[in-house]
Design a protein around this motif. Structure first.
Motif, PDB file in Angstrom:
ATOM      1  N   ARG A 111       0.823  -1.207   0.000  1.00  0.00           N
ATOM      2  CA  ARG A 111       0.000   0.000   0.000  1.00  0.00           C
ATOM      3  C   ARG A 111       0.859   1.261   0.000  1.00  0.00           C
ATOM      4  O   ARG A 111       0.609   2.203  -0.752  1.00  0.00           O
ATOM      5  CB  ARG A 111      -0.920  -0.025   1.228  1.00  0.00           C
ATOM      6  CG  ARG A 111      -1.781   1.209   1.407  1.00  0.00           C
ATOM      7  CD  ARG A 111      -2.867   1.296   0.379  1.00  0.00           C
ATOM      8  NE  ARG A 111      -3.721   2.453   0.601  1.00  0.00           N
ATOM      9  CZ  ARG A 111      -4.679   2.838  -0.210  1.00  0.00           C
ATOM     10  NH1 ARG A 111      -4.902   2.153  -1.320  1.00  0.00           N
ATOM     11  NH2 ARG A 111      -5.420   3.885   0.070  1.00  0.00           N
ATOM     12  N   THR A 130       2.927   1.486  -3.523  1.00  0.00           N
ATOM     13  CA  THR A 130       2.213   1.569  -4.805  1.00  0.00           C
ATOM     14  C   THR A 130       0.930   2.389  -4.747  1.00  0.00           C
ATOM     15  O   THR A 130       0.509   2.953  -5.755  1.00  0.00           O
ATOM     16  CB  THR A 130       1.857   0.165  -5.321  1.00  0.00           C
ATOM     17  OG1 THR A 130       0.872  -0.428  -4.465  1.00  0.00           O
ATOM     18  CG2 THR A 130       3.097  -0.727  -5.369  1.00  0.00           C
ATOM     19  N   GLY A 131       0.303   2.429  -3.591  1.00  0.00           N
ATOM     20  CA  GLY A 131      -0.961   3.149  -3.470  1.00  0.00           C
ATOM     21  C   GLY A 131      -2.161   2.287  -3.828  1.00  0.00           C
ATOM     22  O   GLY A 131      -3.308   2.696  -3.653  1.00  0.00           O
ATOM     23  N   ALA A 132      -1.928   1.082  -4.335  1.00  0.00           N
ATOM     24  CA  ALA A 132      -3.016   0.186  -4.735  1.00  0.00           C
ATOM     25  C   ALA A 132      -3.555  -0.578  -3.523  1.00  0.00           C
ATOM     26  O   ALA A 132      -2.840  -0.794  -2.538  1.00  0.00           O
ATOM     27  CB  ALA A 132      -2.534  -0.798  -5.792  1.00  0.00           C
ATOM     28  N   GLY A 137      -7.147   0.232  -8.007  1.00  0.00           N
ATOM     29  CA  GLY A 137      -6.400   1.484  -8.005  1.00  0.00           C
ATOM     30  C   GLY A 137      -6.395   2.153  -9.361  1.00  0.00           C
ATOM     31  O   GLY A 137      -7.035   1.685 -10.303  1.00  0.00           O
ATOM     32  N   GLN A 165      -1.036   3.528 -10.253  1.00  0.00           N
ATOM     33  CA  GLN A 165      -0.822   2.726  -9.037  1.00  0.00           C
ATOM     34  C   GLN A 165      -0.696   1.244  -9.364  1.00  0.00           C
ATOM     35  O   GLN A 165       0.181   0.546  -8.832  1.00  0.00           O
ATOM     36  CB  GLN A 165      -1.986   2.952  -8.063  1.00  0.00           C
ATOM     37  CG  GLN A 165      -2.005   4.341  -7.447  1.00  0.00           C
ATOM     38  CD  GLN A 165      -3.292   4.624  -6.685  1.00  0.00           C
ATOM     39  OE1 GLN A 165      -4.306   3.944  -6.895  1.00  0.00           O
ATOM     40  NE2 GLN A 165      -3.256   5.608  -5.797  1.00  0.00           N
ATOM     41  N   LYS A 222       2.656   0.424 -10.886  1.00  0.00           N
ATOM     42  CA  LYS A 222       3.683   0.340  -9.834  1.00  0.00           C
ATOM     43  C   LYS A 222       3.582  -1.010  -9.121  1.00  0.00           C
ATOM     44  O   LYS A 222       4.594  -1.639  -8.804  1.00  0.00           O
ATOM     45  CB  LYS A 222       3.497   1.478  -8.832  1.00  0.00           C
ATOM     46  CG  LYS A 222       3.901   2.852  -9.342  1.00  0.00           C
ATOM     47  CD  LYS A 222       3.688   3.902  -8.251  1.00  0.00           C
ATOM     48  CE  LYS A 222       4.059   5.298  -8.742  1.00  0.00           C
ATOM     49  NZ  LYS A 222       3.802   6.313  -7.690  1.00  0.00           N
TER      50      LYS A 222
END
Length: 332
Positions: free
Chosen positions: A281, A284-286, A317, A321, A324
């Protein structure tokens, strides 16, 4: 026969007639090849300088026959060339050649079989996602109109059940095939042919009849979809839980690049680590929605859920994201 094929045939016949007459004149008149060839060309062009004329009976007879045959061949060829230009065949040929060049450059693309209502929706989605694709459809007029609206469209007029057409579409280099032609039988046949030509290709096929779904899977389709079932389920969800469905649609619509994707964990640095320790998380933000371990599906995994190499994860995401995430879990 295509017009340009007629032109090729006409030119071939003209050259053949000239060479045959040249050989006859060399034989019966005793001329060298260049002189005989010169007389044959001058005669067929109807110029007729008269500096060389046949003296023998056979030579004169051959010239008479040659004039009728040659002038007829030239008239046929010139008429076909005029038709080729006047009727726009030159433009069509140029477009076909350009399309062929584009097809040769395609790699890791998708092949859409059928450009009806479903096919157009699929093509629009692939285009929005920047994924290369080629369309196959029997309806030349339909594809012609589509090209007029979108000159960048790569398409082939033909029967997708034909191995030659699939090869022309670069199936050996393709990443996936989506079969949405009108006939269930053709979708099954296309699936069989595609898997035979490229066993590794990912195939999604449409079935109007629910009983065809199993046949498509047995034929080699990775996913089989019945639009009526999917549409019916969606309508039912909207009717039963309108607020939830509206929220999901609003969420996706508010950020057009939001997607859900499937990834396989290949990075050994993540092996036997918890989701929390992997820092997926943070990096990557996903968001991981589910993890598939063999035949077991873990939905809404907790931060302490362990992941291993070979696990399949489903994540939510933006495109950035998820890209990544792909690089991270694959160790790229």
């Amino acid at each position: 026969m295509e017009t340009y094929k007629k032109i090729e045939l006409g030119i071939f016949v003209i050259i053949l007639i000239i060479l045959i007459e040249s050989v006859i004149l060399m034989t019966v008149e005793g001329w060298d090849f260049f002189t005989a060839f010169y007389v044959a060309v001058v005669t067929i062009s109807t110029v007729g300088y008269g500096d060389y004329t046949p003296k023998t009976f056979i030579g004169k007879l051959s010239i008479i026959i040659y004039i009728f045959a040659g002038v007829g061949a030239v008239a046929y060829t010139m008429g076909t060339i005029a038709e080729f230009i006047i009727e726009g065949h030159f433009k069509k040929y140029y477009r076909s050649k350009k399309m062929s060049d584009k097809l040769k450059k395609l790699k890791n693309h998708y092949i859409i079989c059928g450009y009806g209502r479903l096919g157009r929706v699929v093509a629009d989605e692939l285009k929005k996602s920047g994924i290369p694709f080629v369309v196959i459809d029997k309806d030349e007029k339909l594809l012609q109109e589509a090209i007029e609206k979108d000159p960048s469209l790569i398409c082939i007029v033909g029967d997708a059940t034909s191995d030659d057409i699939l090869k022309k579409a670069g199936i050996d280099r393709a990443k996936g095939l989506i079969s949405v032609v009108t006939s269930d039988a053709e979708n099954v046949f296309i699936t069989l042919s595609a898997k035979k030509l490229n066993p590794n290709i990912y195939i999604v096929a449409k079935a109007d009849d629910q009983s065809t779904l199993d046949k498509l899977i047995k034929a080699g389709a990775d996913r089989a979809v019945c639009p009526y079932i999917v549409g019916g389920l969606e309508i039912a969800k909207i009717a039963i839980n309108p607020d939830v469905v509206e929220f999901i649609h609003s969420l996706v619509a508010s950020q057009e690049d939001i997607e859900i994707r499937r990834f396989v964990i290949k990075n050994y640095e993540l092996d036997n680590k918890s989701i929390k320790d992997s820092k997926i998380r943070e990096k990557t933000g996903a968001t991981i929605l589910a993890i598939k371990k063999g035949n077991k599906m873990i939905t809404s995994p907790t931060p302490n859920t362990i992941i291993n190499v070979g696990d399949i994860i489903y994540a939510f995401g933006t495109k950035e994201q998820l890209e990544k995430l792909r690089k991270y879990v694959e160790g790229v």
